[in-house]
Design an enzyme around this catalytic site. Structure first.
Site, mmCIF file in Angstrom:
data_model
loop_
_atom_site.group_PDB
_atom_site.id
_atom_site.type_symbol
_atom_site.label_atom_id
_atom_site.label_comp_id
_atom_site.label_asym_id
_atom_site.label_seq_id
_atom_site.Cartn_x
_atom_site.Cartn_y
_atom_site.Cartn_z
ATOM 1 N N GLU A 98 6.119 -4.300 -7.676
ATOM 2 C CA GLU A 98 7.244 -3.467 -7.255
ATOM 3 C C GLU A 98 8.496 -3.661 -8.099
ATOM 4 O O GLU A 98 9.389 -2.807 -8.102
ATOM 5 C CB GLU A 98 7.564 -3.716 -5.770
ATOM 6 C CG GLU A 98 8.096 -5.088 -5.428
ATOM 7 C CD GLU A 98 7.031 -6.136 -5.138
ATOM 8 O OE1 GLU A 98 7.333 -7.124 -4.459
ATOM 9 O OE2 GLU A 98 5.885 -5.965 -5.622
ATOM 10 N N CYS A 133 1.345 -11.304 -3.656
ATOM 11 C CA CYS A 133 1.857 -12.678 -3.712
ATOM 12 C C CYS A 133 1.482 -13.457 -2.442
ATOM 13 O O CYS A 133 0.338 -13.848 -2.289
ATOM 14 C CB CYS A 133 3.369 -12.689 -3.955
ATOM 15 S SG CYS A 133 3.977 -14.311 -4.501
ATOM 16 N N SER A 135 27.197 9.506 6.440
ATOM 17 C CA SER A 135 27.650 10.247 7.620
ATOM 18 C C SER A 135 27.756 11.738 7.319
ATOM 19 O O SER A 135 27.537 12.573 8.202
ATOM 20 C CB SER A 135 28.989 9.701 8.125
ATOM 21 O OG SER A 135 30.030 9.937 7.199
ATOM 22 N N HIS A 178 4.113 -9.420 -8.610
ATOM 23 C CA HIS A 178 4.882 -8.398 -7.880
ATOM 24 C C HIS A 178 4.910 -7.091 -8.676
ATOM 25 O O HIS A 178 5.671 -6.971 -9.642
ATOM 26 C CB HIS A 178 6.313 -8.880 -7.639
ATOM 27 C CG HIS A 178 6.437 -9.965 -6.624
ATOM 28 N ND1 HIS A 178 6.587 -9.710 -5.277
ATOM 29 C CD2 HIS A 178 6.404 -11.323 -6.759
ATOM 30 C CE1 HIS A 178 6.661 -10.864 -4.625
ATOM 31 N NE2 HIS A 178 6.545 -11.851 -5.492
#
Length: 509
Positions: free
Chosen positions: A169, A79, A226, A167
């Site tokens: 993706e 793009c 975590s 695009h």
């Protein structure tokens, strides 16, 4: 591990998706701002130029020097990246008469092109642009067109530099993954060796080299990030890792006790700290969402500092920072716009004097789960929904009190437990309950009530960047509403949030 693909970020909302598509091929890549090339590029096999909200015709448009890449390694411009290559190398980009946004089809394309190998006739792609390429750059040939965009894709002849106006993706480009694979694997020749097991091996070794025999302290939250960070560190340094799990009074019902028990079964050295009153004091009469976040962050640091001082000779602080946090704190002109403050990025106060170790800083959320599975993290934590760092404080609109927290904990427990028992929990990305600063009239028995309203929120997503409201069965929502109103004193109305992200966010604050 060194990246094989470099993605230059020009501010597109889809830049992280490009990285995810590359990594789905087990190829390690990194995103860097267009004006901050990495210092070390040994082993680089290709470059992808992202889209952008900018126009290449703007005077201050992003315009990096690409001479170190062009004709030296394969390039794929997407793009804005395609328009940039055109403008920089003798082509012409002009404002389009009609902005093309949405689905389009490749009506003609060069089936012999390496980039478009195996693509179907009339393949659907996703366009999102206001400018259009009206003249290809010098030495380039058109390799794909749509009914309204003549230069939908082009290639510089004699070199592996490609450009596409669409695009690949996004999922709306139905064969976009194949195009990315053609570029990354076939054209760039990348090795597909980025796997959870290879990540664990290299990260454990890197932690050992970084930390040595020093002691490390880690703040646990009960979430997957975590927890995976803790397992990696434990695998690397064993008894030199000390974990602190703080009850800030804003966790889910019984979560402090149950998660603490899970951590101990995992062999971690965990210290549980009851700091509810400190957090409630810091939040007293505070209603602004951002100030609530900052008050919680400051109090957490204070509590963490108090507890870590009880441990001797601590040199490092470990954090569960993941890649989207890192990207959004450094990207230029676009995804870095502050929607809300990140609790993992921004450093520590000077007085803590600890060095930082962040074993997950190059992983996306789904990759963290894959690594957790590789490390045999307990299922109840591995598949736990994302939970905001400030906890229920940003799901209670208005000021925070212990009484409000208790009400919301009861509501939330009913919602989450029913999602699990009705086999719906793993079908949504995230779910939670919000206590609204609204009271409404109701009737219970023969009495008029004037009590609280709560909202239920459940969304589907792959990574939290975008999300749609979960289409939960009406019968289920009726059951949840009935249970909440009958069992939680102080609530007489339940509503369901049917807004998507964007324009809404997943959390209400």
């Amino acid at each position: 591990m060194k990246p094989q693909i470099l993605i230059l970020d020009f501010g597109s909302q889809y830049t992280q998706l490009i990285a995810r598509r590359v990594r789905e091929l087990n190829v390690f890549c990194e995103i860097h701002p267009y004006n901050k090339f990495p210092a070390e590029m040994q082993g680089l096999k290709g470059v992808i130029l992202s889209g952008s909200p900018c126009s290449v015709r703007d005077a201050d448009a992003p315009n990096p020097d690409l001479s170190m890449f062009k004709s030296k390694v394969p390039i794929l411009g997407v793009c804005y990246g395609a328009q940039l290559l055109a403008q920089k190398f003798g082509g012409k980009v002009e404002a389009s008469n009609t902005r093309e946004y949405g689905r389009a089809n490749l009506e003609t394309f060069d089936a012999k092109s390496e980039l478009l190998k195996g693509i179907s006739a009339n393949s659907q792609v996703w366009m999102s642009h206001g400018d259009t390429i009206t003249q290809t750059p010098i030495g380039a040939k058109i390799i794909a067109s749509t009914s309204s965009v003549k230069v939908a894709a082009y290639q510089f002849e004699g070199e592996k530099t490609f450009a596409i106006q669409f695009h690949p993706e996004v999922t709306h480009s139905l064969e976009g993954k194949a195009i990315v694979k053609n570029f990354v694997v076939d054209i760039c020749g990348c090795e597909q060796n980025w796997t959870p097991s290879s990540f664990v091996e290299t990260t454990v070794s890197a932690i050992q080299n970084q930390v040595g025999n020093d002691r490390v302290v880690l703040g646990l939250s009960g979430g997957v990030d975590s927890s995976v960070a803790a397992l990696l560190l434990h695998k690397a340094i064993g008894k030199n890792l000390f974990c602190i799990f703080v009850d800030n009074g804003l966790l889910r019902k019984d979560e402090f006790e149950s998660v603490l028990d899970s951590y101990k079964h995992m062999g971690l050295n965990v210290i549980g700290v009851d700091a509810k009153n400190q957090f409630y004091t810091a939040l007293k009469n505070e209603t602004d969402p951002e100030r609530k976040r900052k008050a919680i962050g400051k109090t957490f640091i204070d509590v963490f500092d108090q507890e870590s001082h009880k441990l001797s000779d601590i040199k490092w602080l470990a954090q569960g920072t993941i890649y989207p946090d890192v990207i959004e704190s450094v990207s230029v002109k676009g995804p870095s716009a502050t929607i809300k403050s990140h609790h993992n990025v921004g450093g520590l106060p000077d007085y803590m004097k600890l060095k930082i170790v962040e074993p997950l800083r190059m992983l996306f959320k789904d990759e963290v789960r894959l690594v957790g599975k590789e490390l045999n993290l307990e299922e109840n934590i591995l598949h736990r929904h994302p939970f905001p760092g400030p906890g229920l404080a940003i799901r209670i609109l208005g000021d925070i009190t212990a009484e409000k927290v208790k009400v919301l904990q009861e509501v939330d427990a009913i919602f989450i437990n029913l999602l699990k028992s009705r086999d719906l929990y793993n079908k949504v990305w995230q779910a939670g309950s919000i206590l609204l600063p609204v009271q409404s009239v109701g009737v219970m028995g023969d009495e008029r009530t004037y009590e609280n309203a709560v909202a239920l929120r459940a969304v589907t997503s792959t990574d939290g960047m975008t999300a749609d409201w979960a289409h939960l069965p009406y019968e289920f929502l009726a059951e949840v509403s009935n249970e909440i109103i009958n069992k939680v004193r102080g609530v007489n109305r339940v509503v369901y949030d049917i807004s998507s992200k964007p324009p809404a966010t997943i959390e209400w604050e």
